[in-house]
Design a protein around this motif. Structure first.
Motif, mmCIF file in Angstrom:
data_model
loop_
_atom_site.group_PDB
_atom_site.id
_atom_site.type_symbol
_atom_site.label_atom_id
_atom_site.label_comp_id
_atom_site.label_asym_id
_atom_site.label_seq_id
_atom_site.Cartn_x
_atom_site.Cartn_y
_atom_site.Cartn_z
ATOM 1 N N VAL A 52 11.044 9.821 -1.304
ATOM 2 C CA VAL A 52 9.633 9.948 -1.660
ATOM 3 C C VAL A 52 9.094 8.531 -1.780
ATOM 4 O O VAL A 52 9.482 7.778 -2.673
ATOM 5 N N LEU A 53 8.229 8.144 -0.873
ATOM 6 C CA LEU A 53 7.763 6.761 -0.803
ATOM 7 C C LEU A 53 6.406 6.617 -1.486
ATOM 8 O O LEU A 53 5.454 7.324 -1.139
ATOM 9 N N ARG A 54 6.342 5.699 -2.406
ATOM 10 C CA ARG A 54 5.107 5.353 -3.102
ATOM 11 C C ARG A 54 4.688 3.959 -2.641
ATOM 12 O O ARG A 54 5.517 3.049 -2.595
ATOM 13 N N VAL A 55 3.426 3.793 -2.320
ATOM 14 C CA VAL A 55 2.914 2.527 -1.799
ATOM 15 C C VAL A 55 1.905 1.942 -2.778
ATOM 16 O O VAL A 55 0.999 2.646 -3.233
ATOM 17 N N THR A 56 2.066 0.676 -3.086
ATOM 18 C CA THR A 56 1.063 -0.042 -3.871
ATOM 19 C C THR A 56 0.618 -1.273 -3.101
ATOM 20 O O THR A 56 1.429 -1.937 -2.451
ATOM 21 N N VAL A 57 -0.671 -1.538 -3.151
ATOM 22 C CA VAL A 57 -1.264 -2.719 -2.520
ATOM 23 C C VAL A 57 -1.808 -3.606 -3.638
ATOM 24 O O VAL A 57 -2.641 -3.169 -4.424
ATOM 25 N N THR A 58 -1.315 -4.830 -3.712
ATOM 26 C CA THR A 58 -1.707 -5.746 -4.781
ATOM 27 C C THR A 58 -2.391 -6.961 -4.184
ATOM 28 O O THR A 58 -1.807 -7.661 -3.348
ATOM 29 N N GLN A 59 -3.621 -7.219 -4.572
ATOM 30 C CA GLN A 59 -4.306 -8.441 -4.144
ATOM 31 C C GLN A 59 -3.768 -9.602 -4.967
ATOM 32 O O GLN A 59 -4.007 -9.701 -6.174
ATOM 33 N N VAL A 60 -3.015 -10.485 -4.321
ATOM 34 C CA VAL A 60 -2.397 -11.589 -5.039
ATOM 35 C C VAL A 60 -3.283 -12.825 -5.083
ATOM 36 O O VAL A 60 -3.034 -13.748 -5.847
ATOM 37 N N SER A 61 -4.299 -12.865 -4.252
ATOM 38 C CA SER A 61 -5.269 -13.957 -4.315
ATOM 39 C C SER A 61 -6.540 -13.511 -3.606
ATOM 40 O O SER A 61 -6.512 -12.663 -2.716
ATOM 41 N N VAL A 62 -7.655 -14.099 -4.043
ATOM 42 C CA VAL A 62 -8.956 -13.786 -3.460
ATOM 43 C C VAL A 62 -9.713 -15.085 -3.285
ATOM 44 O O VAL A 62 -9.680 -15.951 -4.168
ATOM 45 N N TRP A 63 -10.362 -15.260 -2.154
ATOM 46 C CA TRP A 63 -11.186 -16.446 -1.947
ATOM 47 C C TRP A 63 -12.530 -16.007 -1.377
ATOM 48 O O TRP A 63 -12.817 -14.815 -1.276
ATOM 49 N N ALA A 64 -13.353 -16.970 -1.002
ATOM 50 C CA ALA A 64 -14.739 -16.657 -0.683
ATOM 51 C C ALA A 64 -14.878 -15.708 0.497
ATOM 52 O O ALA A 64 -15.809 -14.906 0.545
ATOM 53 N N THR A 65 -13.974 -15.798 1.454
ATOM 54 C CA THR A 65 -14.149 -15.034 2.683
ATOM 55 C C THR A 65 -12.979 -14.111 2.982
ATOM 56 O O THR A 65 -12.804 -13.684 4.116
ATOM 57 N N GLY A 66 -12.174 -13.797 1.994
ATOM 58 C CA GLY A 66 -11.062 -12.911 2.255
ATOM 59 C C GLY A 66 -10.132 -12.803 1.070
ATOM 60 O O GLY A 66 -10.456 -13.207 -0.046
ATOM 61 N N TYR A 67 -8.940 -12.294 1.338
ATOM 62 C CA TYR A 67 -7.962 -12.140 0.277
ATOM 63 C C TYR A 67 -6.575 -12.012 0.896
ATOM 64 O O TYR A 67 -6.414 -11.810 2.102
ATOM 65 N N GLY A 68 -5.569 -12.162 0.064
ATOM 66 C CA GLY A 68 -4.195 -11.911 0.464
ATOM 67 C C GLY A 68 -3.631 -10.776 -0.358
ATOM 68 O O GLY A 68 -3.937 -10.634 -1.547
ATOM 69 N N ALA A 69 -2.809 -9.955 0.251
ATOM 70 C CA ALA A 69 -2.283 -8.780 -0.436
ATOM 71 C C ALA A 69 -0.804 -8.608 -0.132
ATOM 72 O O ALA A 69 -0.330 -8.925 0.966
ATOM 73 N N ASP A 70 -0.089 -8.100 -1.122
ATOM 74 C CA ASP A 70 1.286 -7.661 -0.952
ATOM 75 C C ASP A 70 1.313 -6.142 -0.990
ATOM 76 O O ASP A 70 0.613 -5.513 -1.801
ATOM 77 N N VAL A 71 2.118 -5.552 -0.131
ATOM 78 C CA VAL A 71 2.261 -4.100 -0.057
ATOM 79 C C VAL A 71 3.706 -3.758 -0.420
ATOM 80 O O VAL A 71 4.641 -4.289 0.193
ATOM 81 N N THR A 72 3.886 -2.911 -1.410
ATOM 82 C CA THR A 72 5.217 -2.533 -1.887
ATOM 83 C C THR A 72 5.447 -1.055 -1.617
ATOM 84 O O THR A 72 4.629 -0.212 -1.991
ATOM 85 N N ILE A 73 6.565 -0.748 -0.953
ATOM 86 C CA ILE A 73 6.957 0.627 -0.669
ATOM 87 C C ILE A 73 8.142 0.946 -1.569
ATOM 88 O O ILE A 73 9.219 0.361 -1.412
ATOM 89 N N THR A 74 7.949 1.816 -2.531
ATOM 90 C CA THR A 74 8.978 2.180 -3.498
ATOM 91 C C THR A 74 9.456 3.597 -3.240
ATOM 92 O O THR A 74 8.650 4.506 -3.016
ATOM 93 N N ASN A 75 10.754 3.808 -3.269
ATOM 94 C CA ASN A 75 11.338 5.127 -3.059
ATOM 95 C C ASN A 75 11.627 5.769 -4.417
ATOM 96 O O ASN A 75 12.546 5.364 -5.122
ATOM 97 N N THR A 76 10.818 6.767 -4.784
ATOM 98 C CA THR A 76 11.023 7.483 -6.034
ATOM 99 C C THR A 76 11.808 8.770 -5.828
ATOM 100 O O THR A 76 11.939 9.575 -6.763
ATOM 101 N N GLY A 77 12.310 8.972 -4.622
ATOM 102 C CA GLY A 77 13.084 10.168 -4.325
ATOM 103 C C GLY A 77 14.551 9.990 -4.629
ATOM 104 O O GLY A 77 14.969 9.056 -5.331
ATOM 105 N N ASP A 78 15.372 10.888 -4.055
ATOM 106 C CA ASP A 78 16.806 10.861 -4.349
ATOM 107 C C ASP A 78 17.660 10.679 -3.103
ATOM 108 O O ASP A 78 18.846 10.982 -3.106
ATOM 109 N N ALA A 79 17.052 10.184 -2.022
ATOM 110 C CA ALA A 79 17.804 9.863 -0.807
ATOM 111 C C ALA A 79 17.158 8.637 -0.160
ATOM 112 O O ALA A 79 15.965 8.379 -0.345
ATOM 113 N N PRO A 80 17.923 7.850 0.580
ATOM 114 C CA PRO A 80 17.353 6.655 1.192
ATOM 115 C C PRO A 80 16.336 7.003 2.282
ATOM 116 O O PRO A 80 16.472 8.008 2.986
#
Length: 496
Positions: free
Chosen positions: A34-62
């Protein structure tokens, strides 16, 4: 009005430092990933931003592979990405895993990241074909939210001629336009959370420092074009025993943040100063699109536990013009010998989790391009270009990076060396002994770096000791490449 930080485009979207959770549609209690996705804006500037995307498995199989896709509104594009394979169809972007990060074990996570040119944020997210918000997956042609920004300027450039111009601040935030050194000093000394200080093009000479903090919800921004140049002709006066803003003493720093967290520094130039940009006890500072050059000592220093910062899309060159052995491009933390002054976190300078992304560092950076000091943890050095011309060899400065910290990811960088200069290896580790004790110079990972040692350097990645890192070894992946080395890729066993 276009804002300097991303505007909410769905009920789930969040601003800098927060996350956007998405959850795949899965039958209750079903065995499997069971894959959960979070998008985190790690920085923001005048004309854009940078983001990290994390895929977490909350299930019971790979999960053995992942594909994340989303739409961006018109006027916003993905300008770069890492740790994934990116494809695009119109405004829909798809990211699939690379070889080493496809498996997501139960309770574990994998990450990738991207930079956005423009302030629009993702909508219609899917992971492995299922809706990230539950239910069936949206149509790839689903329209973006009409609340997204309709247009945006290009992302900051690492070219000396390519900074973004200043842009309007978020509605409601005070705006201070400055055109003289006196106006800049006054603005720095009186800034409140949410303030945007906009530099006009021109030369600003003086001692520019601030002790004014922003907040996570109301960052302070100093922004200007590349033609706005800060110069400090100091130092002068009698220095205190440990550096701190003191009446009658000019540090010589081009720009100094002291106890000033949550700032954005965007677009301008710092030059002809003792040091370029110095951060002391100033966490969560985002430096973007700046140009630092012709400094007596280092270019940019994250010091005195200035953790969770970022420097990206910037140019640092011609450092160490007076003291070559202290002319680092980017300096993370402090040597243990200086912890008596800068060790404000249990006696240690914990400038942890600093990200150094997509910068050009060099030529004529006289010391290490990045010096990662002992006692710092878990930073990311990714997508940078290192030009080794002019490295001095003084004070053991003979590599692009000296990694004495712990748990750093050094990934997808490109390094070259050519004369003049003194060059031993592309990347090195060292293991200084400290009190309190850390396994310094251990647990670092190299992936996907490209190194050209110019027929002079021995190894692309030289690991000084394995015995001193028992239980937390450094890892060199086979995805690293080397050319023109006198010895080879690395002196340790390569990990697939």
């Amino acid at each position: 009005m276009r804002t300097f930080r991303a505007v909410a485009v769905t009920a789930a979207i969040a601003l800098l430092g927060a996350t956007i959770p998405y959850l795949t549609s899965t039958a209750a209690h079903a065995a499997g990933p069971v894959l959960r996705v979070t998008v985190t804006q790690v920085s923001v500037w005048a004309t854009g931003y940078g983001a990290d995307v994390t895929i977490t498995n909350t299930g019971d199989a790979p999960a053995t592979a992942w594909t994340v896709a989303f739409d961006l509104p018109a006027g916003t594009t993905v300008s770069s990405s890492w740790s994934s394979v990116r494809t695009q169809s119109g405004q829909r972007y798809t990211f699939t895993n690379v070889g080493w990060n496809g498996t997501v074990n139960p309770g574990a996570a994998q990450t990738f990241g991207f930079n956005a040119a423009g302030v629009g944020t993702p909508v219609n997210c899917t992971v492995n074909g299922g809706s990230c918000t539950g239910g069936p997956g949206p149509s790839p042609s689903a329209p973006a939210s009409p609340s997204a920004s309709p247009s945006a300027s290009p992302s900051p450039s690492a070219s000396p001629s390519g900074p973004p111009p200043s842009s309007p601040p978020p509605p409601g935030g005070p705006v201070v336009d400055v055109a003289t050194a006196a106006q800049l000093s006054s603005a720095l000394n009186s800034a409140i959370p949410g303030t945007t200080i906009r530099l006009a093009a021109g030369t600003y000479r003086g001692a520019f420092a601030t002790t004014r903090p922003g907040t996570a919800d109301a960052r302070i921004t100093l922004t200007g074009p590349r033609a706005a140049v800060l110069i400090n002709d100091g130092p002068s006066g009698t220095a205190p025993s440990c550096p701190a803003p003191t009446a009658g003493w000019d540090s010589g720093y081009g720009l100094w943040l002291f106890g000033a967290p949550y700032w954005n520094l965007t677009g301008f130039t710092v030059a002809e100063s003792k040091k370029g940009i110095v951060l002391d006890d100033s966490h969560h500072v985002a430096i973007s699109g700046v140009h630092v050059h012709h400094t007596e000592d280092e270019g940019v220093h994250f010091r005195r536990s200035s953790a969770d910062g970022i420097i990206r899309d910037s140019v640092i060159e011609y450092t160490g013009q007076v003291q070559p052995g202290y002319g680092e491009g980017v300096y993370l933390g402090s040597a243990a010998s200086n912890w008596a002054c800068h060790g404000n976190s249990g006696g240690v300078d914990r400038s942890d989790r600093v990200q150094v992304l997509n910068n050009r560092i060099g030529p004529y950076v006289a010391a290490e391009h990045i010096d990662i000091k002992e006692g710092t943890f878990d930073g990311v050095v990714r997508g940078n270009t290192f030009d080794g011309r002019g490295i001095s060899g003084q004070n053991s400065a003979d590599s692009w990076i000296d990694a004495k910290g712990i748990g750093y990811l050094i990934e997808s960088n490109t390094g070259t060396f050519a004369a003049p200069g003194v060059f031993a290896n592309g990347y090195e580790t060292h293991n200084p002994v400290t009190t309190p004790s850390f396994l310094n110079g251990c647990g670092n990972v190299w992936r996907g770096n490209s190194s050209d040692l110019g027929g002079v350097g021995q190894y692309a990645i030289r690991i000084t000791s394995t015995s001193k890192c028992a239980g937390n070894l450094n890892v060199v992946h086979a995805s690293n490449t080397v050319a023109n080395a006198t010895a080879g890729l690395t002196n340790i066993a390569v990990t697939p």
